[in-house]
Scaffold this motif. Sequence first.
Motif, PDB file in Angstrom:
ATOM      1  N   THR A 173      93.222 -12.708 -14.909  1.00  0.00           N
ATOM      2  CA  THR A 173      93.751 -12.045 -16.106  1.00  0.00           C
ATOM      3  C   THR A 173      95.268 -12.187 -16.226  1.00  0.00           C
ATOM      4  O   THR A 173      95.849 -11.718 -17.198  1.00  0.00           O
ATOM      5  CB  THR A 173      93.397 -10.542 -16.100  1.00  0.00           C
ATOM      6  OG1 THR A 173      94.096  -9.872 -15.026  1.00  0.00           O
ATOM      7  CG2 THR A 173      91.909 -10.340 -15.931  1.00  0.00           C
ATOM      8  N   PHE A 174      95.915 -12.835 -15.248  1.00  0.00           N
ATOM      9  CA  PHE A 174      97.365 -13.003 -15.298  1.00  0.00           C
ATOM     10  C   PHE A 174      97.736 -14.008 -16.384  1.00  0.00           C
ATOM     11  O   PHE A 174      97.217 -15.120 -16.425  1.00  0.00           O
ATOM     12  CB  PHE A 174      97.901 -13.491 -13.954  1.00  0.00           C
ATOM     13  CG  PHE A 174      98.053 -12.401 -12.918  1.00  0.00           C
ATOM     14  CD1 PHE A 174      97.187 -11.330 -12.886  1.00  0.00           C
ATOM     15  CD2 PHE A 174      99.060 -12.455 -11.975  1.00  0.00           C
ATOM     16  CE1 PHE A 174      97.315 -10.326 -11.933  1.00  0.00           C
ATOM     17  CE2 PHE A 174      99.205 -11.459 -11.005  1.00  0.00           C
ATOM     18  CZ  PHE A 174      98.326 -10.392 -10.991  1.00  0.00           C
ATOM     19  N   VAL A 175      98.636 -13.599 -17.265  1.00  0.00           N
ATOM     20  CA  VAL A 175      99.136 -14.488 -18.310  1.00  0.00           C
ATOM     21  C   VAL A 175     100.384 -15.223 -17.818  1.00  0.00           C
ATOM     22  O   VAL A 175     100.545 -16.419 -18.034  1.00  0.00           O
ATOM     23  CB  VAL A 175      99.450 -13.688 -19.590  1.00  0.00           C
ATOM     24  CG1 VAL A 175     100.063 -14.592 -20.653  1.00  0.00           C
ATOM     25  CG2 VAL A 175      98.195 -13.007 -20.113  1.00  0.00           C
ATOM     26  N   PHE A 218     104.930  -9.401 -13.943  1.00  0.00           N
ATOM     27  CA  PHE A 218     103.728 -10.139 -14.333  1.00  0.00           C
ATOM     28  C   PHE A 218     103.074  -9.444 -15.522  1.00  0.00           C
ATOM     29  O   PHE A 218     103.208  -8.240 -15.724  1.00  0.00           O
ATOM     30  CB  PHE A 218     102.746 -10.325 -13.169  1.00  0.00           C
ATOM     31  CG  PHE A 218     102.122  -9.055 -12.639  1.00  0.00           C
ATOM     32  CD1 PHE A 218     100.939  -8.563 -13.171  1.00  0.00           C
ATOM     33  CD2 PHE A 218     102.707  -8.373 -11.586  1.00  0.00           C
ATOM     34  CE1 PHE A 218     100.355  -7.411 -12.667  1.00  0.00           C
ATOM     35  CE2 PHE A 218     102.127  -7.224 -11.073  1.00  0.00           C
ATOM     36  CZ  PHE A 218     100.953  -6.742 -11.616  1.00  0.00           C
ATOM     37  N   LYS A 219     102.377 -10.256 -16.283  1.00  0.00           N
ATOM     38  CA  LYS A 219     101.676  -9.767 -17.471  1.00  0.00           C
ATOM     39  C   LYS A 219     100.199 -10.085 -17.304  1.00  0.00           C
ATOM     40  O   LYS A 219      99.835 -11.213 -16.966  1.00  0.00           O
ATOM     41  CB  LYS A 219     102.233 -10.434 -18.731  1.00  0.00           C
ATOM     42  CG  LYS A 219     101.612  -9.943 -20.036  1.00  0.00           C
ATOM     43  CD  LYS A 219     102.261 -10.628 -21.232  1.00  0.00           C
ATOM     44  CE  LYS A 219     101.659 -10.130 -22.546  1.00  0.00           C
ATOM     45  NZ  LYS A 219     102.268 -10.799 -23.723  1.00  0.00           N
ATOM     46  N   GLU A 220      99.346  -9.071 -17.534  1.00  0.00           N
ATOM     47  CA  GLU A 220      97.903  -9.266 -17.375  1.00  0.00           C
ATOM     48  C   GLU A 220      97.156  -8.677 -18.564  1.00  0.00           C
ATOM     49  O   GLU A 220      97.673  -7.813 -19.269  1.00  0.00           O
ATOM     50  CB  GLU A 220      97.421  -8.637 -16.059  1.00  0.00           C
ATOM     51  CG  GLU A 220      97.958  -7.256 -15.741  1.00  0.00           C
ATOM     52  CD  GLU A 220      97.217  -6.135 -16.438  1.00  0.00           C
ATOM     53  OE1 GLU A 220      96.099  -6.372 -16.935  1.00  0.00           O
ATOM     54  OE2 GLU A 220      97.763  -5.013 -16.484  1.00  0.00           O
ATOM     55  N   THR A 221      95.943  -9.171 -18.777  1.00  0.00           N
ATOM     56  CA  THR A 221      95.131  -8.722 -19.911  1.00  0.00           C
ATOM     57  C   THR A 221      93.975  -7.833 -19.471  1.00  0.00           C
ATOM     58  O   THR A 221      93.095  -7.528 -20.280  1.00  0.00           O
ATOM     59  CB  THR A 221      94.576  -9.941 -20.674  1.00  0.00           C
ATOM     60  OG1 THR A 221      93.821 -10.762 -19.775  1.00  0.00           O
ATOM     61  CG2 THR A 221      95.705 -10.758 -21.282  1.00  0.00           C
ATOM     62  N   GLN A 222      93.963  -7.430 -18.218  1.00  0.00           N
ATOM     63  CA  GLN A 222      92.884  -6.577 -17.722  1.00  0.00           C
ATOM     64  C   GLN A 222      93.039  -5.141 -18.221  1.00  0.00           C
ATOM     65  O   GLN A 222      92.062  -4.504 -18.617  1.00  0.00           O
ATOM     66  CB  GLN A 222      92.870  -6.594 -16.195  1.00  0.00           C
ATOM     67  CG  GLN A 222      91.795  -5.719 -15.569  1.00  0.00           C
ATOM     68  CD  GLN A 222      91.744  -5.865 -14.060  1.00  0.00           C
ATOM     69  OE1 GLN A 222      91.588  -6.965 -13.539  1.00  0.00           O
ATOM     70  NE2 GLN A 222      91.910  -4.767 -13.345  1.00  0.00           N
ATOM     71  N   GLY A 226      97.691  -7.613 -23.554  1.00  0.00           N
ATOM     72  CA  GLY A 226      98.552  -7.883 -22.409  1.00  0.00           C
ATOM     73  C   GLY A 226      99.360  -6.658 -21.997  1.00  0.00           C
ATOM     74  O   GLY A 226      99.862  -5.914 -22.848  1.00  0.00           O
ATOM     75  N   GLN A 227      99.450  -6.429 -20.696  1.00  0.00           N
ATOM     76  CA  GLN A 227     100.240  -5.328 -20.142  1.00  0.00           C
ATOM     77  C   GLN A 227     101.264  -5.894 -19.164  1.00  0.00           C
ATOM     78  O   GLN A 227     100.924  -6.677 -18.287  1.00  0.00           O
ATOM     79  CB  GLN A 227      99.342  -4.320 -19.429  1.00  0.00           C
ATOM     80  CG  GLN A 227     100.085  -3.199 -18.743  1.00  0.00           C
ATOM     81  CD  GLN A 227     100.853  -2.338 -19.726  1.00  0.00           C
ATOM     82  OE1 GLN A 227     100.291  -1.848 -20.703  1.00  0.00           O
ATOM     83  NE2 GLN A 227     102.143  -2.161 -19.486  1.00  0.00           N
TER      84      GLN A 227
END
Length: 212
Positions: free
Chosen positions: A153-155, A170-174, A179-180
Amino acid sequence: MASTLLSVHRFLPSQKRENIGYMSAFRASFRGQALCNSGFCGRQIARSHGKRFVVHSLFGSQVRSVKKRETVIPEPDYRISIVLLGIAGGLIYTDNLVPAVPVGLLGLLLLFQTTRVRFVFEDDALEVRIGEQLQESGENVFVGGENRWKYSTFVNWEFWWPNFPILVYFKETQTKPEGQIHFFPIIFNGKQLYEVMVERAGPSKTSGPKES
């Protein structure tokens, strides 16, 4: 049931006894014994050997090997907290008490966090844990949800600054589909952290290894 089969086996003709003999070889075991006779089936072996899981196909001899990656926990690094405490001491020495207080408090906070916070890089996810016993860190106080994110999920992720890393982003979509973003002070061995991030999450957009 078993005794009945044995008694029938005595009185059958030799050819049928032979067939039943083959069938009696049919054994099922979770420890890797033959699953059936060699006439129509292969065998299935499911066993864990170290960190390798080997499965022999039921209908052939094809082998599938799956290797699980080791869990990596970067060592703590106290450089940032020591630098901040040194700056605070210098400010106090020069009678600059107003800026010395927040800088010193930040240094003490990071010193405390360095002793207890751990980044645990598992096979498929990064998790934040607490203490030498690696206790669960609970729910994220800022965005909610577990402090555990799958690498898939890491962008993107970055280091600031690579030569003397201060922050990891880091940016993730989980956590949420759009994205968070997460920021953490690098209170771990920067080289170890960088290498495992590249291995598990892939090269970052600007801090990753340059293409040759």
